[in-house]
Design a protein around this motif. Structure first.
Motif, PDB file in Angstrom:
ATOM      1  N   SER A 139       0.856  -1.173   0.000  1.00 17.49           N
ATOM      2  CA  SER A 139       0.000   0.000   0.000  1.00 17.49           C
ATOM      3  C   SER A 139       0.899   1.232   0.000  1.00 17.49           C
ATOM      4  O   SER A 139       2.131   1.114   0.099  1.00 17.49           O
ATOM      5  CB  SER A 139      -0.901  -0.017   1.235  1.00 17.49           C
ATOM      6  OG  SER A 139      -1.890   0.974   1.111  1.00 17.49           O
ATOM      7  N   PHE A 140       0.267   2.409  -0.097  1.00 18.04           N
ATOM      8  CA  PHE A 140       1.013   3.649   0.000  1.00 18.04           C
ATOM      9  C   PHE A 140       0.280   4.581   0.945  1.00 18.04           C
ATOM     10  O   PHE A 140      -0.921   4.773   0.825  1.00 18.04           O
ATOM     11  CB  PHE A 140       1.201   4.264  -1.391  1.00 18.04           C
ATOM     12  CG  PHE A 140       2.176   3.466  -2.217  1.00 18.04           C
ATOM     13  CD1 PHE A 140       3.523   3.754  -2.196  1.00 18.04           C
ATOM     14  CD2 PHE A 140       1.739   2.373  -2.945  1.00 18.04           C
ATOM     15  CE1 PHE A 140       4.432   2.979  -2.913  1.00 18.04           C
ATOM     16  CE2 PHE A 140       2.634   1.587  -3.666  1.00 18.04           C
ATOM     17  CZ  PHE A 140       3.986   1.896  -3.651  1.00 18.04           C
ATOM     18  N   ALA A 141       1.022   5.104   1.894  1.00 19.09           N
ATOM     19  CA  ALA A 141       0.406   5.931   2.934  1.00 19.09           C
ATOM     20  C   ALA A 141       0.070   7.315   2.390  1.00 19.09           C
ATOM     21  O   ALA A 141       0.472   7.663   1.279  1.00 19.09           O
ATOM     22  CB  ALA A 141       1.357   6.037   4.125  1.00 19.09           C
ATOM     23  N   ILE A 152       4.093   1.152   1.941  1.00 21.59           N
ATOM     24  CA  ILE A 152       3.881   0.318   3.125  1.00 21.59           C
ATOM     25  C   ILE A 152       4.073  -1.109   2.673  1.00 21.59           C
ATOM     26  O   ILE A 152       3.286  -1.629   1.889  1.00 21.59           O
ATOM     27  CB  ILE A 152       2.455   0.461   3.687  1.00 21.59           C
ATOM     28  CG1 ILE A 152       2.172   1.920   4.069  1.00 21.59           C
ATOM     29  CG2 ILE A 152       2.248  -0.472   4.877  1.00 21.59           C
ATOM     30  CD1 ILE A 152       0.735   2.145   4.523  1.00 21.59           C
TER      31      ILE A 152
END
Lengths: 398, 248
Positions: A44-46, A52
């Motif tokens: 994922s990407f924060a 992430i």
């Protein structure tokens, strides 16, 4: 305390660690759950755009030290929490099964003593590995000042082990983290380097330093990185722009974390590791900081314009790497392709060359791509900077 | 009239057809799968070709495994003229053999490289972005809508990673499902398989909430950067990503 709240506290205290890579290990799934993907996988990407891939948490944010820059320092009045080993296993396994994460990144504040903290880390991770047969990626922090025996145990359970040098120079460390000794950190690095193999820390070690909390120049920082890579065979040095969390007379008061500077350091770090550049090519004591407007390679090229333009069809691999807009991949493609055909300008785009940058610095079959009269430092510099700037402006409009 | 050669919609049929065309020096104006509706100026030709493993072996021997893999990835893509690209690639590969990939100046080669990289790239991203839910009876269930047909590729990945789990991955775009029974996985059409339960396990919401808490916490406010996040995690995938679908 509920698990939800603990996770919130202990992820919040872990978030300033920049490292999130999950690459370099190919641990197999031996009849349990999970394996490591040697390329690494981002899950994922924060909201800050950082990847992430690992469940990045602290075992506890209780700490006996009082490092000035750190959220978890003893003198800060914040909520404290501690995970039990079983709790960490439950969260990790449940997240992993649902494919939320690639593995675990476990660090900790120092509780009681370095050895005691290390033992807790070892207990948790060995539960995960042995009882729950978890073969996913694990990155653990080694606690400076611990017994080497514990380093041995922890390292044989994890994929990556790291110790943060925290600040670029020893003086900085003395100023802001007086209870941490740089010799303890280098001892860990030395130990891991000497013992690293397929079964011990297979993905190698990394470290991180905070940028902008102390007064070091980019030249000092890059020299430190370069010597760390040489001395301890580190896989990565991470740079973390200082985010002002604590108020202290010894700390600078910044409005914004120095993100552009951090980016320039990463770019230069890449040049050191993959492009055959030396620190002294990029900076010196008269010119100790990177140009904020230009990436380090373009900046270097403009200062060495006499070495350009370079002929794509004949210059060496290392010369190709020196051309702005050409990366490792495209340089390799050029080398293999030109054995079978003469490269024309339209082929370059298909090879992944960023012509917008490269066009000022290359010859293709003896021909300069744009107007030869414009082969001047001022002209190229202006165009590249303006090009980047209009690109940024365009992005802002959306 | 333009001749359009028709193959059954699988990779082996396509290779057998192309093998036949090359051998008989027939130049196709287009190659399409069996679902193709010809235009007024096109003429569908369906040849009866016996599938022969030896043809495939012969192709691999001549072009090498790496090239074979690459054209398989192209086949998995949604590229409009992928069959013709593969045809021209093989036509040229007969001349250049294993060195074909060095000829990037040929359009068919640069296209094969571009498209196969795109497919590999999406498959790699999906290995990270796929999200399972736990249903009753410990079944893990995921849905996705990838641009390319990557269900087989990512099933191989989860086959070793989650080998002791029952899992189901559904491609909503192509209406196909991959089912894993702890030993192997098979891919079937959605209509041929009914999932007995769609009810989430008791624990599911709890874990989802833990994950959302983690996700929200781990971002550093002072560094907020939506553009960067979107570059790495394109919006087209958000619909199925637990922690961001609410933001859509």
């Amino acid at each position: 305390m509920e698990l939800q709240e603990k996770l919130k506290i202990l992820a919040d205290s872990a978030k300033y660690d920049a490292s999130c890579s999950s690459s370099g290990s190919n641990r197999k799934n031996k009849d349990g759950i999970g394996n490591a993907a040697s390329s690494g996988i981002c899950h994922s990407f924060a909201s800050d755009g950082r990847c992430i891939s690992l469940l990045k948490i602290l075992l506890t944010n209780c700490c006996i030290y009082d490092c000035k820059y750190c959220l978890n320092r003893k003198s800060n009045n914040i909520k404290r929490a501690i995970f039990t080993p079983e709790e960490i296993c439950t969260i990790t396994l449940n997240f992993y099964r649902r494919n939320y994460i690639e593995g675990l990144f476990l660090s900790s504040g120092i509780i009681k003593s370095p050895d005691y903290t290390m033992e807790l880390l070892i207990k948790t991770i060995s539960l995960l590995r042995n009882k729950y047969k978890f073969n996913g990626y694990i990155h653990a922090k080694a606690i400076p000042g611990c017994n080497p025996k514990l380093l041995k145990q922890l390292g044989s359970l994890v994929d990556r082990l790291s110790a943060n040098i925290e600040l670029p120079t020893e003086n900085g460390l003395k100023l802001l983290a007086p209870s941490k000794e740089s010799k303890n950190i280098s001892q860990i690095m030395e130990y891991v380097k000497n013992n690293q193999n397929k079964k011990y820390v297979p993905a190698g070690q990394s470290t991180q330093m905070i940028i902008g909390a102390t007064k070091e120049t980019d030249f000092e920082i890059m020299n430190q990185s370069s010597s760390l890579y040489d001395k301890y065979k580190l896989k990565r040095v991470f740079y973390s722009a200082y985010v002002p969390i604590n108020k202290d007379n010894l700390l600078p008061s910044l409005e914004q974390p120095p993100l552009v500077r951090e980016n320039r350091l990463y770019q230069a770090d890449w040049l050191l590791r993959f492009y055959n550049f030396k620190v002294t090519d990029l900076l010196d004591s008269k010119n100790p900081n990177f140009n904020i407007l230009l990436d380090p390679k373009t900046d270097w090229a403009l200062r060495h314009l006499n070495e350009f333009p370079k002929e794509i069809n004949t210059c060496s691999y290392y010369d190709l790497l020196k051309i702005p807009g050409i990366g490792v991949k495209s340089a390799k493609r050029i080398i293999t392709s030109r054995k079978t055909f003469t490269i024309h300008i339209e082929d370059l785009k298909r090879m992944g060359v960023v012509l917008k940058r490269a066009k000022y610095f290359i010859l293709c079959n003896g021909k300069y791509v744009t107007n030869k009269d414009n082969f001047k430092k001022e002209y190229i510099e202006k165009n590249i900077v303006l090009g980047d700037f209009s690109h940024i402006e365009q992005l802002r409009l959306f | 009239m333009k001749n359009v050669y028709i193959y059954e919609n699988d990779f082996i049929s396509l290779l057998n057809l192309i093998f036949y065309l090359l051998k008989n020096k027939l130049k196709p104006e287009n190659i399409k799968n069996e679902f193709y509706t010809p235009s007024l100026f096109e003429n569908n030709i369906t040849l009866t070709i016996t599938k022969n493993e030896k043809n495939i072996e012969w192709i691999i021997k001549n072009i090498g495994k790496y090239s074979m893999k690459s054209i398989y990835y192209v086949f998995l893509s949604e590229e409009e003229n992928k069959e013709l690209i593969i045809y021209y690639f093989l036509l040229n590969a007969l001349k250049y053999r294993q060195k074909i990939m060095y000829h990037r100046n040929l359009k068919c080669v640069s296209e094969v490289l571009r498209i196969s990289e795109y497919v590999i790239h999406e498959s790699h991203k999906m290995k990270g972005f796929l999200r399972f839910k736990e249903l009753e009876k410990n079944i893990l269930y995921a849905e996705m809508e990838p641009t390319n047909d990557i269900l087989y590729l990512i099933s191989c990945h989860f086959n070793s990673r989650l080998k002791n789990e029952l899992w189901i991955i559904k491609d909503n775009r192509r209406k196909i499902i991959s089912i894993h029974d702890k030993k192997q996985f098979i891919i079937v059409k959605e209509k041929d398989f009914e999932i007995s339960t769609q009810k989430e396990s008791i624990n599911e919401k709890n874990i989802e909430n833990l994950w959302k808490t983690f996700y929200k916490t781990i971002g550093i406010k002072e560094r907020k950067n939506d553009r960067c996040r979107m570059n790495f995690m394109p919006k087209k995938y958000w619909k199925y990503i637990t922690e961001v679908k609410k933001e859509l």
